[in-house]
Design a protein around this motif. Structure first.
Motif, PDB file in Angstrom:
ATOM      1  N   UNK A 212       0.840  -1.204   0.000  1.00 42.17           N
ATOM      2  CA  UNK A 212       0.000   0.000   0.000  1.00 42.17           C
ATOM      3  C   UNK A 212       0.876   1.256   0.000  1.00 42.17           C
ATOM      4  N   UNK A 213       1.816   1.314   0.952  1.00 40.05           N
ATOM      5  CA  UNK A 213       2.720   2.455   1.018  1.00 40.05           C
ATOM      6  C   UNK A 213       3.712   2.456  -0.135  1.00 40.05           C
ATOM      7  N   UNK A 214       4.057   1.264  -0.625  1.00 36.24           N
ATOM      8  CA  UNK A 214       4.980   1.166  -1.753  1.00 36.24           C
ATOM      9  C   UNK A 214       4.397   1.720  -3.037  1.00 36.24           C
ATOM     10  N   UNK A 215       3.070   1.856  -3.059  1.00 32.03           N
ATOM     11  CA  UNK A 215       2.386   2.478  -4.199  1.00 32.03           C
ATOM     12  C   UNK A 215       2.195   3.975  -3.976  1.00 32.03           C
ATOM     13  N   UNK A 216       2.708   4.470  -2.835  1.00 26.49           N
ATOM     14  CA  UNK A 216       2.560   5.869  -2.419  1.00 26.49           C
ATOM     15  C   UNK A 216       1.113   6.209  -2.035  1.00 26.49           C
ATOM     16  N   UNK A 217       0.379   5.210  -1.596  1.00 28.19           N
ATOM     17  CA  UNK A 217      -0.988   5.432  -1.115  1.00 28.19           C
ATOM     18  C   UNK A 217      -0.947   5.962   0.320  1.00 28.19           C
ATOM     19  N   UNK A 220      -5.290   7.905   4.709  1.00 30.27           N
ATOM     20  CA  UNK A 220      -6.439   8.811   4.753  1.00 30.27           C
ATOM     21  C   UNK A 220      -7.222   8.804   3.442  1.00 30.27           C
ATOM     22  N   UNK A 221      -6.759   8.040   2.456  1.00 30.38           N
ATOM     23  CA  UNK A 221      -7.386   7.997   1.135  1.00 30.38           C
ATOM     24  C   UNK A 221      -7.338   6.565   0.612  1.00 30.38           C
ATOM     25  N   UNK A 222      -8.144   5.701   1.216  1.00 32.88           N
ATOM     26  CA  UNK A 222      -8.065   4.264   0.948  1.00 32.88           C
ATOM     27  C   UNK A 222      -8.440   3.875  -0.469  1.00 32.88           C
ATOM     28  N   UNK A 223      -9.225   4.690  -1.164  1.00 34.18           N
ATOM     29  CA  UNK A 223      -9.666   4.298  -2.504  1.00 34.18           C
ATOM     30  C   UNK A 223      -8.956   5.080  -3.612  1.00 34.18           C
ATOM     31  N   UNK A 224      -7.762   5.579  -3.320  1.00 33.16           N
ATOM     32  CA  UNK A 224      -6.991   6.279  -4.342  1.00 33.16           C
ATOM     33  C   UNK A 224      -6.529   5.299  -5.417  1.00 33.16           C
ATOM     34  N   UNK A 225      -6.132   5.821  -6.559  1.00 34.03           N
ATOM     35  CA  UNK A 225      -5.630   4.972  -7.648  1.00 34.03           C
ATOM     36  C   UNK A 225      -4.408   4.184  -7.185  1.00 34.03           C
ATOM     37  N   UNK A 226      -3.577   4.803  -6.335  1.00 29.71           N
ATOM     38  CA  UNK A 226      -2.382   4.122  -5.837  1.00 29.71           C
ATOM     39  C   UNK A 226      -2.768   2.929  -4.952  1.00 29.71           C
ATOM     40  N   UNK A 229      -4.020   0.087  -7.042  1.00 27.81           N
ATOM     41  CA  UNK A 229      -2.944  -0.627  -7.738  1.00 27.81           C
ATOM     42  C   UNK A 229      -2.282  -1.647  -6.822  1.00 27.81           C
ATOM     43  N   UNK A 230      -2.153  -1.321  -5.533  1.00 26.21           N
ATOM     44  CA  UNK A 230      -1.541  -2.253  -4.586  1.00 26.21           C
ATOM     45  C   UNK A 230      -2.410  -3.482  -4.378  1.00 26.21           C
ATOM     46  N   UNK A 231      -3.705  -3.276  -4.169  1.00 26.07           N
ATOM     47  CA  UNK A 231      -4.599  -4.413  -3.967  1.00 26.07           C
ATOM     48  C   UNK A 231      -4.747  -5.218  -5.253  1.00 26.07           C
ATOM     49  N   UNK A 404     -11.118  -1.999  -6.615  1.00 24.62           N
ATOM     50  CA  UNK A 404     -11.609  -0.617  -6.570  1.00 24.62           C
ATOM     51  C   UNK A 404     -12.878  -0.506  -5.738  1.00 24.62           C
ATOM     52  N   UNK A 405     -13.831  -1.403  -5.974  1.00 26.09           N
ATOM     53  CA  UNK A 405     -15.097  -1.345  -5.234  1.00 26.09           C
ATOM     54  C   UNK A 405     -14.881  -1.634  -3.741  1.00 26.09           C
ATOM     55  N   UNK A 406     -13.983  -2.579  -3.447  1.00 25.07           N
ATOM     56  CA  UNK A 406     -13.732  -2.927  -2.050  1.00 25.07           C
ATOM     57  C   UNK A 406     -13.105  -1.751  -1.293  1.00 25.07           C
ATOM     58  N   UNK A 407     -12.193  -1.064  -1.938  1.00 36.78           N
ATOM     59  CA  UNK A 407     -11.540   0.066  -1.292  1.00 36.78           C
ATOM     60  C   UNK A 407     -12.436   1.296  -1.216  1.00 36.78           C
ATOM     61  N   UNK A 408     -13.318   1.430  -2.205  1.00 32.84           N
ATOM     62  CA  UNK A 408     -14.296   2.535  -2.154  1.00 32.84           C
ATOM     63  C   UNK A 408     -15.230   2.334  -0.958  1.00 32.84           C
ATOM     64  N   UNK A 409     -15.653   1.096  -0.748  1.00 27.44           N
ATOM     65  CA  UNK A 409     -16.508   0.797   0.413  1.00 27.44           C
ATOM     66  C   UNK A 409     -15.762   1.038   1.706  1.00 27.44           C
ATOM     67  N   UNK A 410     -14.477   0.704   1.732  1.00 29.14           N
ATOM     68  CA  UNK A 410     -13.663   0.899   2.934  1.00 29.14           C
ATOM     69  C   UNK A 410     -13.550   2.379   3.271  1.00 29.14           C
TER      70      UNK A 410
END
Length: 415
Positions: A212-217, A220-226, A229-231, A404-410
């Motif tokens: 997650x952090x390796x993608x620069x996510x 505070x922004x769980x559903x970002x594009x970064x 990409x990690x998930x 994407x949907x899972x992280x948007x819900x999160x």
């Protein structure tokens, strides 16, 4: 300070955050505790999460020696990690805290918010030589609440024989693209790729965070594009058979058992498996988890902080400070962190560790790139974020939702 100490109230939010941040484990060897209130002025209480070190151990002797150096007697009580955290909250409510409290680093912000701990401004602890990324795990609201005794983190173990058979040069694994290419070669050679823990608990979040952090996510922004990409990386590995479906239920222990079978090329795990790696029966190596575009990803830090709880009798702080300074001195950190399989929190002791054992070099590099889970001033927000993160990982890897949907819900749940 006296009125501050007596007016502390433990909020429901603090108790809830603590319950999520600590794992559900059995009680340790401690049964109740004796804090500072009512204790003889020459006796100081220390609570720690190391019940595996009994009376007579090197750790127990160090505590006594530091007490002797400070001119006091030590009353030590050892608890299981989660039991210790709960006892610390309850003792603070009764203004009966230990003089020195050693706790898991994600709990520090919870105890600080509840008014349990003094700041380094209050207690005069010197943290000037501590690596800033490790110290951040004990910071909240611009204040520091203790000092780390050591740190562990995650990296990638690899089986040299499996990689050689697959024609993979470990030096070529520098980012996600090259790691995935290596897994493809291993799969083609008839071996297994990578194992990790994605279980629906804090362990799952802990293991996902380097990616997650390796993608620069950002947490505070769980559903970002970064973040997506990690998930998606993990989901892609499962879909292609590079990682087993068992990761969904794997703890870090069962994941390690898979790697120890000798069939896997890689395993994400921690410094605490070094002894097991030596006994595995095959040649292994370690590299830091690579970031998406190269370099080392930030992995989460484990390990404890040595803190000084708030006391009604503020005159005790001077001696408590001497005890903590002794426990975290260069000489004592080296011995303690060797015993705990931790990387030291200071460059001086880290250099000493690598000089004594060159195999610790990749772990020191990983710790230098590591990050506290409650850093970025997340504090008690982290447990709720983490819970939604591991739920998203579970949902995506099981195929119930897209990454994407899972992280948007999160992210929606966190808000």
């Amino acid at each position: 300070m006296n009125s501050y100490s007596r007016q502390r109230r433990l909020t429901a939010a603090a108790l809830t955050a603590l319950a999520v941040a600590t794992s559900a484990t059995a009680c340790g060897s401690g049964s109740g505790g004796t804090g500072a209130e009512g204790a003889e002025s020459g006796t100081y209480s220390i609570w720690d999460p190391y019940p595996q070190f009994a009376k007579g151990s090197a750790w127990a002797k160090l505590l006594d020696d530091c007490g002797t150096e400070a001119g006091v007697k030590i009353k030590r009580t050892a608890f299981d990690t989660s039991d210790l955290s709960n006892k610390a909250l309850l003792a603070a409510q009764q203004d009966n805290s230990a003089d020195v409290l050693i706790v898991d680093n994600p709990v520090v912000s919870t105890l600080a918010e509840a008014g349990v701990l003094t700041t380094t401004d209050d207690n005069k602890l010197d943290t000037s030589t501590v690596d800033s990324n490790l110290l951040a795990a004990g910071q909240s609201g611009g204040k520091t609440y203790g000092t780390p005794i050591g740190a562990n983190t995650l990296a990638l173990y690899y089986n040299k024989d499996v990689l050689k058979e697959a024609g993979v040069d470990i030096a070529s694994v520098t980012d996600w693209k090259s790691l995935t290419a290596a897994l493809a070669k291993v799969d083609k050679a008839g071996k297994k790729g990578i194992t990790f823990s994605a279980i629906g608990t804090e362990e799952g979040s802990f293991q996902f965070l380097p990616w997650f952090w390796g993608a620069r996510a950002q947490l505070t922004d769980l559903d970002s594009a970064e973040a997506v990409s990690a998930l998606s990386l993990w989901k892609n590995w499962l879909d292609k058979g590079y990682a087993p479906n068992s990761v969904i239920n794997n703890t870090q222990t069962t994941s390690w058992q898979e790697f120890a079978s000798g069939d896997y090329a890689f395993a994400e795990n921690g410094t605490w498996q070094l002894a097991g790696a030596e006994k595995a029966g095959f040649d292994y190596g370690v590299i830091p988890v690579p970031a998406s575009g190269g370099g080392n990803a930030a992995a989460p830090t484990g390990g404890e902080f040595v803190t000084i709880p708030a006391q009604g009798d503020t005159g005790r702080y001077a001696t408590s400070q001497k005890l903590v300074a002794c426990l975290t001195s260069t000489e004592n950190l080296y011995d303690t962190d060797t015993t705990l399989s931790y990387v030291a929190p200071t460059a001086e002791v880290q250099d000493k560790q690598v000089a004594a054992n060159a195999e610790l070099k990749p772990w020191v590099e990983a710790v230098k790139a590591a990050k506290g889970r409650t850093s970025d001033d997340l504090g008690t927000k982290y447990p709720k974020i983490s819970e939604q993160l591991w739920k998203a990982v579970q949902s995506a890897l099981s195929g119930a939702e897209s990454p994407k949907d899972a992280l948007t819900a999160a992210q929606s749940a966190v808000k």
